[in-house]
Write an enzyme that holds these catalytic residues in place. Structure first.
Site, PDB file in Angstrom:
ATOM      1  N   GLN A  44       0.278  11.836  -4.417  1.00 11.70           N
ATOM      2  CA  GLN A  44       0.297  11.960  -2.976  1.00 11.70           C
ATOM      3  C   GLN A  44       1.549  11.587  -2.215  1.00 11.70           C
ATOM      4  O   GLN A  44       1.724  11.125  -1.318  1.00 11.70           O
ATOM      5  CB  GLN A  44      -0.857  10.949  -2.529  1.00 11.70           C
ATOM      6  CG  GLN A  44      -2.240  11.501  -2.917  1.00 11.70           C
ATOM      7  CD  GLN A  44      -3.461  10.739  -2.269  1.00 11.70           C
ATOM      8  OE1 GLN A  44      -3.315  10.754  -1.132  1.00 11.70           O
ATOM      9  NE2 GLN A  44      -4.177  10.011  -2.901  1.00 11.70           N
ATOM     10  N   ASP A  91       0.762  -1.185  -0.013  1.00 14.72           N
ATOM     11  CA  ASP A  91      -0.143  -0.215   0.047  1.00 14.72           C
ATOM     12  C   ASP A  91       1.068   1.169  -0.178  1.00 14.72           C
ATOM     13  O   ASP A  91       1.957   1.104   0.389  1.00 14.72           O
ATOM     14  CB  ASP A  91      -0.863  -0.172   1.436  1.00 14.72           C
ATOM     15  CG  ASP A  91      -2.035   0.866   1.255  1.00 14.72           C
ATOM     16  OD1 ASP A  91      -2.238   1.484   0.154  1.00 14.72           O
ATOM     17  OD2 ASP A  91      -2.692   1.015   2.219  1.00 14.72           O
TER      18      ASP A  91
END
Length: 729
Positions: A257, A226
DNA sequence: TTTATTTGATTTTTT
DNA sequence: ATCAAATAAA
C-alpha cells in the site's frame, strides 16, 4: 469498559498473530498488516497493554501517524481502552505535529524564535519563485514547481544545500543548487519552516545536541509508527534517533500500500526493516475482516504482478459474494450515467448512500460524475479537491494573523498588503521586502517606516503607513491577550476585508463571507477547547491540518474521492471509474515504465470494497479538451476472468496491442480524428502546396499550424488539417 | 495601480 | 475545458 479490567481483557477477540503483536515485549517489531487486517486494532491494543501491564507510563509513549484524522481516531480508541486520564499525557500525533512540538521547545538552539511560521506548499512555492527571480533565472525555464520538487526531495533525503551541490550533474541541478542555498537562507531569515523543514530541522536538533537527544530518548520509551511504508529518509532517521538506543520500535505497515513515493516515501524503509534490525520480530496479518474472498482474490491477483514485495496473501471468511463487476461504456458521460444508475438501483434495493464510494485517479474526473449526480438529485460529497484552507479568503485571513505573529514573514506580508486593494501594489511590496533583506531588518519594522524605503513614491508611503498603523493596533490587541476568534474578526473588519467583499455584491463574494464566518467559528472552537490558547498555537494547528481530516462520513450521501485519499477507508460498495490505460495507470507511469506504484494504488482501491465492487472504463473520453481513445486498463486483465462478469475478453497488456492497437476505423466515431501533432509534417520536410508550389517546413505551432517557407513567397502559416499540402518523399 | 486579455499547464498530495 | 498566472493596456 472499566479502567480496572485486567490486561488480559485486551486480548479478547484477537486472532493469533494480532495477539502476538500486542503481547510482544521489548525490542523491534515489524507488523506486516495487509489491507483490512485490523492493524489499528493491534496498535491501540498494544498501547493499552503497555500501559495496563505497567510496562510503560502514558507519557513514555510516542505513537506516530500520518494524518490528524488517524491520530484522533487512535487516541479515541486507546481512550476507550484505558480511560482519558491515562491518554492525556501520551503523544499520539503526526510526524509533523510531533516535530513542531519538539522544535517549539528548542527553537533558539537552531537560531529560530519560538513563534516561527510553518509554510505550506503554496507559501514555500512563492518563496522559491522569489529566489529564482532574485538570482535572475527565468521562472519559465526553471519553474518554481520543478525546483521546489528537487529541494523537497533533497530535504526528505536529508541532503542540505551543500550536499546537493556535491551531487550536481546538470545545468538544471546547478540552478537548483543555487536556488536551494538562497531559499534556505531566506526561510531562516523569515523565521519560517516548510513542511519538510519540520522533519529535517528536528533531525538536526537531535543530532547536534546530545542533551536534547538524550532527553527524548529517555522520555519516549516506546515508539509506535503507523503506515510505516510511507516514511521517508528523514522520518526514518528521526525514528532511529529517538528509538535507536532502546530499540522499542513497533512499526506497522503494508508494502503493497505504498503509494506516496512521489512525496519522498521510501519503500525500502519497510522492505529492509529486518536488515536494519536483525533481531526484529516479524508478524504478518493476513486475515482480512473487510472484504469478500472474491474481492480479495482479485486484489491478490493484481498485486502478484509486482516484484520486490513481501509475499502476503489476504484471506477472509466472509464468503465469496458477488463477482467483480466490470463494464465498458462508450464515453465518460455514459460511464457516469451507468454509475449513478447502479447507485440508484442499489439504493432501491436497500443500500444506504453513505455505504457507497466512487474512486478515480485524478480529481478532474469527478466533474462529469458530479454533473450527473446533480441531475439525478443524488446527494454526494467530494473529498479533497478544493480545500477549505486553500481558499483565497481563508489564506488571506490566516496570513494577517501570521504576519502579526511573525513580523519577519515576508510571504505573509506579500499576501496581505494588496488584498483587499489599498494602493499597495507589487512594486511597492517588492521594494519593502527587498529593503528589509538588504538592511537585515524585520519586514514589519521596515514597512512601519515606509518613508525610509528608497524608491517609494509619496502615494505609496501614505498607503503603507495607513495600512501599518492598522496592523500596529491589531498587534497590540493580540499582545493584550485577545481571544483568537475576536482578534480574527476584528482584523477582518479593521483591514477592510469584510467591507471589500460586501461591496462586491456577487454570489461568489457571499460564499467567501460565509467561509470566513466558518473560520471565525472554528477559531472560537479552538479558544474553547484549548487549555492555553495562543496565536502561535492556533496558527500551528491549522497549518498542520489537511482537509481530508474533516471528512464527515455520517451524512447519507455518496462519497467521491481520488484513489489516494481512499487509503485507510472502507465502503460496502465501491466504484472505480476510468480504468483505462493512460488514465489508470496514468500515461506518465506507462511512459516511465514505472507501473508498480500504480498497481499498488489499484490494490488499495480494490481492497477498500467490502461487498460490491464495480470497475468501469470508457472507450473514449475528453481530456484537456481533446478526445482520447484508450484501451481498458491493463490491471483489469490481471484479474482472473472467473472472478468477474466482464462481457468482453480482457487481454493482458502485451497481447492487447495487437487486438486494440491503434483504434480501428470502425471503432472511431463518424467524425474524423484530428491528425495527431507531429505525425504528418515535421520541421525540415519538403512539401508541395496546391497554389504556392514546393516549400520546406520551417516550424510548427500549437493548434495544428505549420510554418512553410516557399521560395519567392516567403513564410506562410498554414492549417495542417485543411491546407492543400502534401509531403514530397 | 488596476483591469482586461492572452498564455500555458494539466497525477496523485497524509503535512 | 478550465483555471491560474503572466502580460499588456488603460
Amino acid at each position: 469498559m472499566s479502567t480496572t479490567a485486567p490486561a488480559d481483557a485486551l486480548l479478547e477477540g484477537l486472532n493469533e498473530p494480532q495477539r502476538q503483536a500486542v503481547l510482544h515485549g521489548d525490542g523491534p517489531l515489524l507488523v506486516l498488516a495487509g489491507a483490512g487486517s485490523g492493524k489499528t486494532r493491534v496498535l491501540t491494543h498494544r498501547i493499552a497493554h503497555l500501559i495496563r501491564s505497567g510496562r510503560a507510563h502514558p507519557g513514555e509513549i510516542l505513537a506516530i501517524t500520518f494524518t490528524n484524522k488517524a491520530a484522533e481516531e487512535m487516541r479515541e480508541r486507546v481512550e476507550r481502552l484505558v480511560g482519558d486520564r491515562a491518554t492525556r499525557r501520551m503523544w499520539v500525533m503526526t510526524f509533523h505535529a510531533a516535530c513542531a512540538r519538539i522544535l517549539r521547545a528548542h527553537a533558539e538552539r537552531l537560531g529560530y524564535k519560538r513563534g516561527f511560521t510553518i509554510y505550506d506548499e503554496d507559501d514555500s512555492l512563492r518563496l522559491v519563485k522569489r529566489c529564482i527571480e532574485e538570482l535572475d533565472f527565468d521562472p519559465k525555464r526553471f519553474t518554481p514547481r520543478a525546483i521546489k520538487r528537487q529541494i523537497s526531495d533533497a530535504k526528505n533525503d536529508l541532503r542540505d544545500p551543500e550536499a546537493y551541490r556535491q551531487g550536481v550533474g546538470s545545468f538544471f541541478e546547478q540552478t537548483v543548487a543555487e536556488v536551494y542555498e538562497l531559499y534556505e537562507r531566506r526561510i531562516v531569515e523569515m523565521n519560517a519552516m516548510d513542511f519538510d523543514d519540520l522533519l529535517v530541522r528536528c533531525v538536526n536538533l537531535l543530532e547536534l545536541f546530545e542533551d536534547v537527544r538524550a532527553g527524548y530518548r529517555r522520555t519516549f520509551k516506546h515508539v509506535l509508527v503507523d503506515e510505516y511504508q510511507d516514511t521517508n529518509r528523514a522520518q526514518y532517521r528521526l525514528l532511529r534517533l529517538i528509538a535507536g538506543e532502546h530499540r522499542n520500535l513497533c512499526v506497522v505497515g503494508d508494502d503493497d500500500q505504498s503509494i506516496y513515493s512521489f512525496r519522498g516515501a521510501d519503500i525500502r524503509n519497510i522492505l529492509e526493516f529486518e536488515e536494519d534490525f536483525p533481531d526484529a520480530t516479524v508478524v504478518k496479518l493476513e486475515q482480512n475482516y473487510r472484504s469478500t474472498q472474491t474481492i480479495l482474490d482479485a486484489a491478490n491477483a493484481v498485486i502478484a504482478n509486482n516484484r520486490g514485495r513481501k509475499s502476503k496473501s489476504l484471506w477472509s471468511d466472509l464468503g465469496r459474494g458477488e463477482p467483480v463487476h466490470i463494464r465498458e461504456l462508450e464515453d465518460e458521460f455514459a460511464e457516469a450515467r451507468f454509475v449513478v444508475g447502479e447507485i440508484e438501483r442499489l439504493v432501491d434495493e436497500g443500500a444506504s448512500r453513505d455505504e457507497i464510494a466512487v474512486f478515480y485517479r485524478t480529481n478532474a474526473q469527478s466533474r462529469v460524475l458530479e454533473e450527473v449526480l446533480v441531475r439525478y438529485d443524488v446527494g454526494y460529497q467530494v473529498v479533497g479537491g478544493r480545500k477549505f484552507y486553500e481558499r483565497k479568503e481563508i489564506r488571506d485571513a490566516i496570513a494577517y494573523l501570521t504576519f502579526i505573529a511573525n513580523p519577519s514573514d515576508a510571504i505573509a506580508f506579500q499576501r496581505i498588503a494588496g488584498s483587499p486593494k489599498r494602493g499597495i501594489g507589487e512594486t511597492t511590496q517588492q521594494r519593502i521586502i527587498g529593503h528589509a533583506e538588504t538592511v537585515g531588518e524585520q519586514v514589519w519594522e521596515i514597512a512601519a517606516r515606509p518613508e525610509l524605503v528608497p524608491g517609494l513614491g509619496g502615494a505609496a508611503v501614505k498607503a503603507v503607513s495607513r495600512f501599518m498603523s492598522i496592523m500596529e493596533r491589531l498587534r497590540e490587541r493580540a499582545e493584550g491577550g485577545a481571544r483568537i476568534a475576536d482578534l480574527l474578526e476584528e482584523t477582518l473588519h479593521e483591514v477592510g476585508y469584510i467591507e471589500a467583499l460586501q461591496a462586491e455584491r456577487t454570489i461568489e463574494a457571499e460564499g467567501r463571507l460565509e467561509n470566513l464566518e466558518q473560520l471565525v467559528e472554528s477559531a472560537r472552537q479552538y479558544d474553547a477547547s484549548t487549555d492555553e490558547p495562543t496565536l502561535d498555537g492556533y496558527l500551528e494547528s491549522i497549518s498542520l491540518r489537511a482537509d481530508t481530516d474533516d471528512l464527515r462520513d455520517d451524512a447519507g450521501v455518496v462519497t467521491l474521492m481520488t484513489l489516494h485519499s481512499a487509503k485507510g477507508l472502507e465502503y460496502p460498495i465501491v466504484f472505480i471509474i476510468g480504468c483505462e490505460d493512460g488514465v489508470f495507470p496514468s500515461s506518465r507511469a506507462i511512459e516511465a515504465g514505472d507501473l508498480e506504484e500504480e498497481r499498488r494504488l489499484c490494490y488499495v482501491g480494490l481492497t477498500r470494497a467490502q461487498r460490491v465492487l464495480y470497475l468501469t472504463h470508457a472507450r473514449t473520453r475528453l481530456r484537456h479538451g481533446e478526445r482520447e481513445w484508450n484501451q481498458p486498463s491493463r490491471f483489469l486483465a490481471e484479474i482472473p476472468p472467473e472472478l468477474t462478469d466482464a462481457e468482453e475478453e480482457l487481454v493482458p497488456a502485451r497481447a492487447a496491442a495487437s487486438r486494440w492497437g491503434a483504434p480501428s476505423p470502425a471503432a472511431a466515431p463518424a467524425r474524423p480524428r484530428p491528425r495527431e501533432e507531429g505525425v504528418s509534417f515535421q520541421i525540415g520536410d519538403d512539401v508541395v502546396h496546391a497554389t504556392f508550389g514546393e516549400g520546406v517546413v520551417t516550424g510548427k505551432e500549437p493548434g495544428g499550424i505549420v510554418i512553410v517557407r516557399f521560395p519567392g513567397e516567403g513564410e506562410k502559416k498554414l492549417m495542417e488539417d485543411y491546407a492543400p499540402l502534401k509531403k514530397v518523399s
